[in-house]
Design a protein around this motif. Structure first.
Motif, PDB file in Angstrom:
ATOM      1  N   GLY A 395     -51.419  85.989 -13.161  1.00  9.17           N
ATOM      2  CA  GLY A 395     -52.514  86.579 -12.416  1.00  9.17           C
ATOM      3  C   GLY A 395     -52.985  87.883 -13.025  1.00  9.17           C
ATOM      4  O   GLY A 395     -52.495  88.328 -14.072  1.00  9.17           O
ATOM      5  N   PRO A 396     -53.974  88.529 -12.386  1.00  9.62           N
ATOM      6  CA  PRO A 396     -54.478  89.813 -12.875  1.00  9.62           C
ATOM      7  C   PRO A 396     -53.351  90.828 -13.029  1.00  9.62           C
ATOM      8  O   PRO A 396     -52.400  90.854 -12.248  1.00  9.62           O
ATOM      9  CB  PRO A 396     -55.471  90.231 -11.791  1.00  9.62           C
ATOM     10  N   TYR A 401     -53.620  87.822 -19.218  1.00 16.80           N
ATOM     11  CA  TYR A 401     -54.622  87.316 -18.281  1.00 16.80           C
ATOM     12  C   TYR A 401     -56.009  87.627 -18.860  1.00 16.80           C
ATOM     13  O   TYR A 401     -56.666  88.604 -18.506  1.00 16.80           O
ATOM     14  CB  TYR A 401     -54.440  87.964 -16.915  1.00 16.80           C
ATOM     15  N   VAL A 402     -56.447  86.779 -19.799  1.00 13.11           N
ATOM     16  CA  VAL A 402     -57.709  86.976 -20.522  1.00 13.11           C
ATOM     17  C   VAL A 402     -58.397  85.622 -20.683  1.00 13.11           C
ATOM     18  O   VAL A 402     -57.752  84.569 -20.637  1.00 13.11           O
ATOM     19  CB  VAL A 402     -57.477  87.604 -21.915  1.00 13.11           C
ATOM     20  N   PRO A 403     -59.716  85.615 -20.886  1.00 12.26           N
ATOM     21  CA  PRO A 403     -60.417  84.350 -21.150  1.00 12.26           C
ATOM     22  C   PRO A 403     -60.227  83.909 -22.596  1.00 12.26           C
ATOM     23  O   PRO A 403     -59.848  84.699 -23.469  1.00 12.26           O
ATOM     24  CB  PRO A 403     -61.881  84.689 -20.858  1.00 12.26           C
ATOM     25  N   ASP A 404     -60.509  82.655 -22.853  1.00 14.94           N
ATOM     26  CA  ASP A 404     -60.428  82.089 -24.202  1.00 14.94           C
ATOM     27  C   ASP A 404     -61.469  80.977 -24.292  1.00 14.94           C
ATOM     28  O   ASP A 404     -61.344  79.946 -23.626  1.00 14.94           O
ATOM     29  CB  ASP A 404     -59.026  81.541 -24.467  1.00 14.94           C
ATOM     30  N   ASN A 430     -63.923  77.448 -21.134  1.00 10.89           N
ATOM     31  CA  ASN A 430     -62.971  78.548 -20.980  1.00 10.89           C
ATOM     32  C   ASN A 430     -61.586  77.944 -20.781  1.00 10.89           C
ATOM     33  O   ASN A 430     -61.282  77.390 -19.726  1.00 10.89           O
ATOM     34  CB  ASN A 430     -63.347  79.426 -19.791  1.00 10.89           C
ATOM     35  N   VAL A 431     -60.746  78.035 -21.811  1.00 12.83           N
ATOM     36  CA  VAL A 431     -59.391  77.489 -21.733  1.00 12.83           C
ATOM     37  C   VAL A 431     -58.366  78.604 -21.525  1.00 12.83           C
ATOM     38  O   VAL A 431     -57.158  78.384 -21.684  1.00 12.83           O
ATOM     39  CB  VAL A 431     -59.059  76.676 -23.007  1.00 12.83           C
ATOM     40  N   GLY A 432     -58.847  79.794 -21.174  1.00 13.51           N
ATOM     41  CA  GLY A 432     -57.954  80.918 -20.937  1.00 13.51           C
ATOM     42  C   GLY A 432     -57.528  81.017 -19.489  1.00 13.51           C
ATOM     43  O   GLY A 432     -57.872  80.182 -18.641  1.00 13.51           O
ATOM     44  N   ALA A 433     -56.781  82.078 -19.178  1.00 14.11           N
ATOM     45  CA  ALA A 433     -56.241  82.267 -17.830  1.00 14.11           C
ATOM     46  C   ALA A 433     -57.202  83.006 -16.910  1.00 14.11           C
ATOM     47  O   ALA A 433     -57.115  82.863 -15.686  1.00 14.11           O
ATOM     48  CB  ALA A 433     -54.911  83.034 -17.913  1.00 14.11           C
ATOM     49  N   ALA A 434     -58.112  83.800 -17.478  1.00 16.26           N
ATOM     50  CA  ALA A 434     -59.001  84.637 -16.672  1.00 16.26           C
ATOM     51  C   ALA A 434     -60.440  84.158 -16.800  1.00 16.26           C
ATOM     52  O   ALA A 434     -60.807  83.510 -17.783  1.00 16.26           O
ATOM     53  CB  ALA A 434     -58.891  86.095 -17.117  1.00 16.26           C
ATOM     54  N   PRO A 484     -61.518  79.360 -15.490  1.00 13.68           N
ATOM     55  CA  PRO A 484     -60.689  78.500 -16.336  1.00 13.68           C
ATOM     56  C   PRO A 484     -61.021  77.023 -16.111  1.00 13.68           C
ATOM     57  O   PRO A 484     -61.036  76.539 -14.979  1.00 13.68           O
ATOM     58  CB  PRO A 484     -59.268  78.839 -15.883  1.00 13.68           C
ATOM     59  N   GLY A 485     -61.346  76.329 -17.196  1.00 11.80           N
ATOM     60  CA  GLY A 485     -61.724  74.922 -17.120  1.00 11.80           C
ATOM     61  C   GLY A 485     -63.214  74.683 -17.033  1.00 11.80           C
ATOM     62  O   GLY A 485     -63.676  73.564 -17.290  1.00 11.80           O
ATOM     63  N   ASP A 486     -64.005  75.702 -16.671  1.00  7.05           N
ATOM     64  CA  ASP A 486     -65.460  75.532 -16.613  1.00  7.05           C
ATOM     65  C   ASP A 486     -66.040  75.465 -18.020  1.00  7.05           C
ATOM     66  O   ASP A 486     -65.491  76.040 -18.972  1.00  7.05           O
ATOM     67  CB  ASP A 486     -66.112  76.692 -15.866  1.00  7.05           C
TER      68      ASP A 486
END
Length: 532
Positions: A395-396, A401-404, A430-434, A484-486
């Motif tokens: 989590g934050p 906790y960053v986008p990818d 976006n395959v990252g966590a944030a 994440p996933g969008d």
């Protein structure tokens, strides 16, 4: 230049002369616009003064932008004749047709000065040379138009038509979508030097159209023997006629018709914002009919659970959906529905509940599903038959906790069409966590000789601009937010030479362009290519 209100046509004036265009009250040369053509989101137009070619942006609502741009000056050779028509062979090749000076005869025999005007082809600089005033190479290529004189017999109209080829029976049929240049001209077959040979093919005083391959710029096809000629009125006893045929337009129906398409799309998403390692995590699977045909039949989904995750439940239960592990211990599950009916726009859904493994150490858990049935042969857009969900396990406040952003490239259909039109999809996920918030920028290009990028979609969600021949820079209309996933998708259309069915020849690539700003944590998943 402001309009001269006093410069109006008055046929009752003693100064008016029907055979003198100087008395007709025409607009000043600086205001006199001739040829027009739209390419992308710009209107290209010619101005008689010079003559010059300019362009102007077209806004989404159809209004003109405030960005006029000088493109080039057409050289006088030896005289400056107006450019009365403009056509584009591709993003980097612009064709111009000249028309002779205005004349008017009492017997209506001539409307232009014949045998002096050309059809020119300008090529975009590649790369653009900032030391030159124009984006276009200053010295144009030109075509041999007609047999008289030095083959400068244009009467001002051009259009691009189909290319042609011989079929198995020896008949000429359509080949490429863009293959033939049709030009209007006068006395196109009149040349005493070649009179005997030309007479074998028909009358000499042909006023109308010349058709030749787009590739035949000088020194090729001089004289223009590799040419079709069409007379506009089948009257061949008027050798002094000039300018009766002006413009020419050709209706072409090119590319794949986007009607009557079967397409089922699968979309997988994690239900919660985060899932905890060692606990349960629900995922939703949605299958939507995004085509134009109704689908009736079974559905089979294959789902892969990574690193020991286990499917412990699903809904709805049989007789709707039945899920089971294909081989015990492999984590590969198959979910099937014996029969559904999905009309265009309708959806069906399935929820899967997984037990996440306690030893999972990555900060994002990904779970993918693939629609196996109906599959290829029924589903005409197989690229969207696989979907992955990405859910954060942190989590934050966590340093990871960053986008990818990940870029993928697909062929929209399994093959290019008969006319060489190919459609590719760019997908950024976006395959990252944030979450990610910001503008998306893509550099897209084709590497296949002869193939050019011609259009994109959807509009106005994406805006694209030509960076170099066969190279577009595309950006979303504004900032977007990707959880994440969008993902967001961009469709790129390329046009190339005729492509034989089943032959994989066109390659299209793309990469995420951060425009000089620091990228995300993983630069190794931001470039991809597809071939169809």
């Amino acid at each position: 230049m402001p309009e001269d209100q006093a410069n109006r046509l008055d046929i009752t004036s003693p100064a008016f002369d029907a055979e003198d265009s100087g008395s007709w009250g025409l607009a000043a040369p600086e205001r006199r616009v001739w040829g027009l053509a739209v390419r992308g989101d710009r209107l290209y137009y010619s101005v008689e003064e010079g003559p010059q070619i300019w362009s102007l942006g077209i806004n989404q609502d159809g209004s003109f932008g405030a960005d006029p741009r000088w493109e080039l000056d057409v050289p006088a050779d030896p005289n400056a004749y107006p450019v009365s028509d403009i056509a584009f062979q591709s993003n980097s090749l612009m064709l111009l047709a000249q028309r002779g000076g205005i004349t008017s005869r009492y017997d209506y025999s001539q409307y232009q000065t014949p045998r002096k005007t050309r059809v020119l082809r300008y090529r975009l600089e590649s790369p653009n040379d900032p030391a030159t005033p124009s984006r276009w190479v200053s010295a144009p290529e030109d075509y041999a138009i007609g047999f008289p004189g030095i083959h400068r017999n244009s009467s001002g109209g051009i259009a691009i038509g189909y290319g042609y080829r011989k079929d198995a029976g020896g008949n000429y049929v359509r080949g490429s979508c863009k293959g033939t240049l049709w030009s209007t001209g006068d006395a196109l077959r009149d040349n005493p030097v070649h009179g005997a040979r030309l007479a074998q093919g028909g009358p000499l005083n042909v006023h109308g159209l010349q058709g030749n391959a787009l590739s035949l710029v000088r020194p090729a096809n001089v004289p223009p023997w590799e040419t079709y000629f069409v007379d506009y009125d089948s009257q061949f006893d008027d050798p002094q006629a000039a300018g009766h045929v002006g413009d020419v337009e050709i209706a072409r129906e090119c590319g794949r018709k986007r009607t009557d398409v079967m397409d089922l799309r699968i979309l997988k998403r994690a239900k919660p914002e985060r899932c905890t390692v060692g606990n349960q995590c629900p995922f939703g699977v949605e299958i939507e009919n995004t085509g134009t045909k109704t689908y009736s039949g079974p559905l089979v989904i294959q789902d892969i659970a990574h690193n020991g995750a286990q499917l412990i439940g699903h809904s709805p239960p049989p007789p709707g959906w039945d899920c089971r592990e294909v081989f015990p211990g492999t984590g590969v599950y198959e979910c099937s529905n014996p029969g559904v009916t999905l009309k265009p726009g309708q959806k069906t859904s399935l929820e899967l509940l997984f037990q996440m493994p306690p030893w999972w150490v990555r900060h994002v858990y990904d779970n993918c599903a693939e629609l196996r049935i109906p599959g290829a042969g029924v589903d005409e857009r197989p690229y969207n038959n696989r979907s992955c969900a990405y859910v954060a396990t942190i989590g934050p406040g966590h340093p990871d906790y960053v986008p990818d952003l990940k870029l993928e490239k697909f062929g929209l259909f399994g093959a290019c069409d008969f006319f060489g039109l190919c459609e590719f999809v760019v997908r950024i996920t976006n395959v990252g966590a944030a979450p990610y918030t910001g503008q998306l920028n893509v550099n897209d290009f084709t590497t296949t000789p002869g193939a050019t990028i011609t259009d994109w979609a959807p509009k106005p969600d994406w805006n694209c601009a030509l960076l170099a021949p066969d190279n577009y820079g595309c950006s979303t209309a504004g900032p977007v937010t990707l959880l994440p996933g969008d993902f967001r998708e961009l469709v790129i259309l390329t046009q190339g030479p005729p492509i034989a069915p089943g032959v994989t020849t066109v390659r299209n690539c793309a990469w995420i362009d951060w425009n000089g700003a620091p990228g995300d944590v993983n630069p190794f998943n931001e470039y991809d290519c597809a071939e169809i």
